[in-house]
Design an enzyme around this catalytic site. Structure first.
Site, short mmCIF file in Angstrom:
data_model
loop_
_atom_site.label_atom_id
_atom_site.label_comp_id
_atom_site.label_asym_id
_atom_site.label_seq_id
_atom_site.Cartn_x
_atom_site.Cartn_y
_atom_site.Cartn_z
N GLU A 20 0.83 -1.21 0.00
CA GLU A 20 0.00 0.00 0.00
C GLU A 20 0.86 1.26 0.00
O GLU A 20 1.82 1.36 0.76
CB GLU A 20 -0.89 -0.02 1.24
CG GLU A 20 -2.29 0.45 0.97
CD GLU A 20 -3.06 -0.45 0.01
OE1 GLU A 20 -3.28 -0.03 -1.15
OE2 GLU A 20 -3.43 -1.57 0.40
N THR A 46 2.92 2.13 -2.09
CA THR A 46 4.25 1.92 -2.68
C THR A 46 4.26 2.31 -4.16
O THR A 46 5.31 2.50 -4.73
CB THR A 46 4.69 0.44 -2.56
OG1 THR A 46 3.61 -0.38 -3.00
CG2 THR A 46 5.05 0.07 -1.13
N ASP A 97 -3.77 0.86 -9.56
CA ASP A 97 -5.19 0.59 -9.78
C ASP A 97 -5.48 0.33 -11.25
O ASP A 97 -6.20 -0.60 -11.60
CB ASP A 97 -6.03 1.81 -9.34
CG ASP A 97 -5.85 2.12 -7.88
OD1 ASP A 97 -5.20 1.33 -7.18
OD2 ASP A 97 -6.37 3.17 -7.45
N SER A 107 -12.90 4.20 -9.61
CA SER A 107 -12.50 5.24 -10.56
C SER A 107 -11.68 4.63 -11.70
O SER A 107 -11.95 4.91 -12.87
CB SER A 107 -11.72 6.35 -9.87
OG SER A 107 -10.55 5.86 -9.25
N SER A 113 -11.21 0.87 -6.11
CA SER A 113 -10.84 1.47 -7.37
C SER A 113 -11.93 1.52 -8.42
O SER A 113 -11.74 1.16 -9.57
CB SER A 113 -9.63 0.73 -7.93
OG SER A 113 -8.79 1.67 -8.48
N GLY A 152 -15.34 5.04 -3.77
CA GLY A 152 -14.70 5.68 -2.62
C GLY A 152 -14.43 4.72 -1.49
O GLY A 152 -14.48 5.08 -0.31
#
Ligand code: ADP
Ligand code: MG
Length: 355
Positions: free
Chosen positions: A30, A32, A165, A121, A119, A115
């Site tokens: 996370e 990274t 993502d 988005s 992911s 949110g």
């Protein structure tokens, strides 16, 4: 109803293209991805679907099952603070790069919570890019689509996200994890175990990346890298990294320590996954959570409690997943134990929903 039928119901004609793209869950690694490090995501069963038709004029019309009021937008003004900024930004990229000419009518449906660290988005943007690029040549590879989708978030939307993502949703599959070097984009697909599952649970707390906290962490990492005289934190030398990190002031030493140890944990986790040592993998997940809680400071007390309970109730490991400050956590649970474990977790935390 299919996404094409839903489109036809709203717009009164057939779409010219459509696409479904899954969300992703990061198993370990996370924060990274903007530090040149390793990540290990896989896809989730939930997804975003889009159907697209050509408009007669330059206007864009977006309708989402989640936000039912249709909205009309002009591509000249992308950042409005409205949900439709995201699909509009994808079209702005497509127009700029010659893949789309006029306006469009777009219908979006999704069972992926937004949110929440899964992911939505990237899934939404990649689904639009893939649907449109499939119509026209020259075609783009999945890696190029992922880079384009990152560009859409970074440059058009001003969200300073890394590449994980977009790579995950463009390339991964649900029975494999994507071991990705975010600097070189070299990747390896690793089979997931059959006798264990990565169970994703929503904490009930929603967050938004652009509240600014994600950007602050990113700036702190950049400042730490510059104090250590490297362009990216994961460029540190393995032998001296921890010693050098300890010389930094707070909070920079803590931020750098998380990024460096997390990067190392992903490498170890990939080895554990390949050799079928799921207990070792679970242990690394739990260590990753402690690092996010204590060093990167992106967890919340209630999520710490959930993660701790997950392990107490028999998970091999558990951790917050995604950008932090809410959203989902992921736990590694023996397949035969999932029902009982979920029941126990739901009793202890009624606000949890399983994804
Ligand atoms: P996530 O962690 O889910 O990626 P983000 O805040 O990065 O969260 O992205 C969420 C944004 O993506 C929403 O604000 C919206 O603009 C867009 N989005 C996601 N899913 C949908 C959907 N089903 N319909 C419309 N817009 C969506
Ligand atoms: Mg996102």
């Amino acid at each position: 109803m299919t996404i094409e039928e839903e489109f036809a119901k709203v717009y009164g004609l057939e779409p010219i293209t459509s696409k479904t793209v899954p969300g992703r869950v990061n198993l370990i690694g996370e924060h990274t991805d903007y530090n040149g490090g390793l990540v290990l995501p896989t896809t989730v069963a939930k997804s975003v679907s889009v159907a697209i038709g050509e408009a007669m004029d330059e206007q864009f019309c977006f309708t989402s099952a989640k936000f039912p009021d249709p909205v009309r937008r002009d591509v000249a003004a992308v950042r409005n603070g409205h949900w439709s900024d995201y699909p509009l930004a994808a079209f702005a990229w497509l127009k700029e790069h010659g893949y789309w000419r006029r306006g469009a009518e777009v219908y979006i449906d999704s069972d992926l919570p937004h949110g929440s660290g899964l992911s939505s988005s990237a899934a939404l943007i990649v689904s639009i890019l893939k649907a449109v690029v499939a119509l026209t040549g020259p075609s783009l590879s999945d890696v190029e689509i992922a880079r384009a989708a990152q560009d859409v978030e970074n440059r058009y939307l001003g969200v300073p996200c890394g590449i994980m993502d977009q790579m995950a949703v463009a390339l991964a599959s649900s029975d494999q994890a994507l071991m990705l070097d975010t600097e070189t984009l070299a990747f390896e697909l690793i089979d997931l175990p059959l006798d264990y599952a990565f169970v994703v649970a929503h904490s009930g707390i929603y967050r938004r990346l652009d509240e600014g906290r994600y950007a602050i962490r990113r700036e702190e990492c950049e400042a730490a890298a510059s104090a250590l005289d490297v362009s990216l934190l994961c460029h540190l030398d393995t032998d001296s990294a921890m010693k050098r990190i300890d010389t930094l002031e707070e909070p920079f030493c803590k931020r750098a320590r998380h990024v460096w140890t997390e990067h190392c944990r992903v490498a170890q986790a990939a080895i554990a996954l390949k050799s079928g040592d799921l207990n070792a993998f679970g242990q690394l997940m739990t260590e990753s959570h402690a690092s996010m809680r204590d060093d990167f400071e992106i967890s919340l007390p209630v999520i710490d409690e959930m993660v701790e309970a997950a392990v107490q109730m028999g998970a091999a490991g558990s951790r917050l997943t995604g950008g932090g400050f809410g959203g989902c956590f992921v736990s590694l649970v023996k397949s035969g134990h999932i029902d009982a474990w979920q029941k126990e977790m739901s009793t202890a935390f009624p606000e949890i929903t399983f994804v």
